[in-house]
Structure formats: structure tokens, C-alpha cells
Design an enzyme around this catalytic site. Structure first.
Site, PDB file in Angstrom:
ATOM      1  N   HIS A  85       0.797  -1.222   0.000  1.00 21.98           N
ATOM      2  CA  HIS A  85       0.000   0.000   0.000  1.00 21.98           C
ATOM      3  C   HIS A  85       0.833   1.278   0.000  1.00 21.98           C
ATOM      4  O   HIS A  85       0.288   2.384   0.084  1.00 21.98           O
ATOM      5  CB  HIS A  85      -0.938  -0.034   1.212  1.00 21.98           C
ATOM      6  N   LYS A  97       3.016   4.527  -1.177  1.00 17.88           N
ATOM      7  CA  LYS A  97       2.869   5.502  -2.260  1.00 17.88           C
ATOM      8  C   LYS A  97       4.032   6.475  -2.130  1.00 17.88           C
ATOM      9  O   LYS A  97       3.917   7.504  -1.486  1.00 17.88           O
ATOM     10  CB  LYS A  97       1.536   6.251  -2.138  1.00 17.88           C
ATOM     11  N   ASP A 106      16.639  10.282  -7.943  1.00 15.61           N
ATOM     12  CA  ASP A 106      18.099  10.413  -7.871  1.00 15.61           C
ATOM     13  C   ASP A 106      18.662  10.186  -6.472  1.00 15.61           C
ATOM     14  O   ASP A 106      19.688  10.768  -6.102  1.00 15.61           O
ATOM     15  CB  ASP A 106      18.554  11.779  -8.395  1.00 15.61           C
TER      16      ASP A 106
END
Length: 184
Positions: A123, A125, A130
Site C-alpha cells: 500500500h 505511495k 536520484d
């Protein structure tokens, strides 16, 4: 003189906007801008700012996204891959195959994708640009979330936070390596 580290908060829903100019510039840096025939306004919105942050990657983009159906963000990720940026994506097995998911499109473009093998959801996100900029929050990278939901995204350049998320990404990347799957 060092630039100040990035610290930005984006709130959604985002006004509908055209990000074609950003994507075109990323595809052909320095090329003359072409007007987009779509009726959407261009401008500074939460979506355009998120797209700009993603497109700022020069060496790597590590994505850990539960649900990914936004075509504009998928195009940004594909452009980075075509530019030679190393892109790796961890996602949820159950949500990667839903109608509208961009995961198959990204995998077909040659982007490395790994997914969980558990009954619970992957779940997370977040994205790491870089190995120096963290993009995280409640936002799934879906058109629904971007245009309709109350969501938030925090963008920070803070080595301590980036390292914690990078360590979590690397742990999952190895855990979800198909060579490590056991089926019996």
C-alpha cells in the site's frame, strides 16, 4: 552557493490541466514548443508540479506505488526510461492488472517491475528521485485520485528521510525478486 533543499506540499484534487508542454520538453529538450490542441488550460497545478518533480530525475527513479492509472504520470516515467534514467517500480499484485492500470504499459516499455506475493496490500505511495528527493503522501497515481480525491503529497530533499525510504524500497525490491519466490 548551494540551492536550498526542496520542501513542497501538494494538495489534490488538482484542477484539470494540460501537461503536454512539460512532457514534450522532456522528450525533446530545447525543441520549439508546440501548442497542444486539447481544450485544457496549462498552468501551475498540483499535477503539473508533481510531473515536473518526477521529470527532474537524471539518474534514477524508484517508485513504490499501490495503484497507477494516470496516463500523464506514466508517460513521464516512460520518458525518463527512454532518456536512460534507471527506473524501478514496486507495486501491488492485485491492483496492477485492473482495467486502466499503467503497469503493463510500463513493463512493456522495458521498465523493471516487481510486485508483492502476499495476501495483504503493498500500500506504499512514494517515489525517490536520484536518491536525493522523496515524493510521498496519500496519493495513488490514478486519475481518480488526482482529479477527485482529497489527497496530499510531500516533496522533500532530506537525506535522513530519503535513506529510510530508499532502505524500505531496496528491502522490498529484493523480497519481491522473482528468483526468491516459493510456490510450494
Amino acid at each position: 552557493r548551494r540551492a536550498r533543499p526542496v520542501r513542497e506540499v501538494l494538495f489534490f484534487p488538482s484542477r484539470p490541466c494540460c501537461v503536454e508542454a512539460l512532457l514534450a520538453e522532456a522528450a525533446e529538450p530545447g525543441a520549439p514548443a508546440r501548442p497542444c490542441p486539447c481544450p485544457l488550460p496549462s498552468g501551475d497545478t498540483a499535477l503539473s508540479r508533481l510531473v515536473r518533480r518526477v521529470l527532474s530525475a537524471r539518474r534514477s527513479l524508484d517508485l513504490c506505488i499501490f495503484s497507477f492509472s494516470c496516463p500523464q504520470l506514466a508517460r513521464a516515467v516512460q520518458l525518463l526510461h527512454r532518456r536512460g534514467v534507471r527506473v524501478r517500480l514496486v507495486t501491488d499484485a492485485q491492483f496492477m492488472g485492473l482495467p486502466g492500470s499503467q503497469i503493463g504499459r510500463l513493463r512493456h516499455a522495458g521498465i523493471q517491475v516487481r510486485h508483492d506475493q502476499h495476501s495483504g496490500y503493498m500500500h506504499h505511495k512514494f517515489a525517490i528521485v536520484d536518491r536525493r528527493m522523496l515524493i510521498t503522501g496519500s496519493l495513488n497515481w490514478t486519475t481518480q485520485a488526482i482529479q477527485s480525491n482529497r489527497e496530499n503529497v510531500l516533496v522533500v530533499e532530506d537525506a535522513e528521510y530519503v535513506k529510510a525510504f530508499q532502505d524500505e524500497f531496496e528491502r522490498m525490491w529484493e523480497e519481491y525478486n522473482p528468483a526468491n519466490y516459493s510456490f510450494f
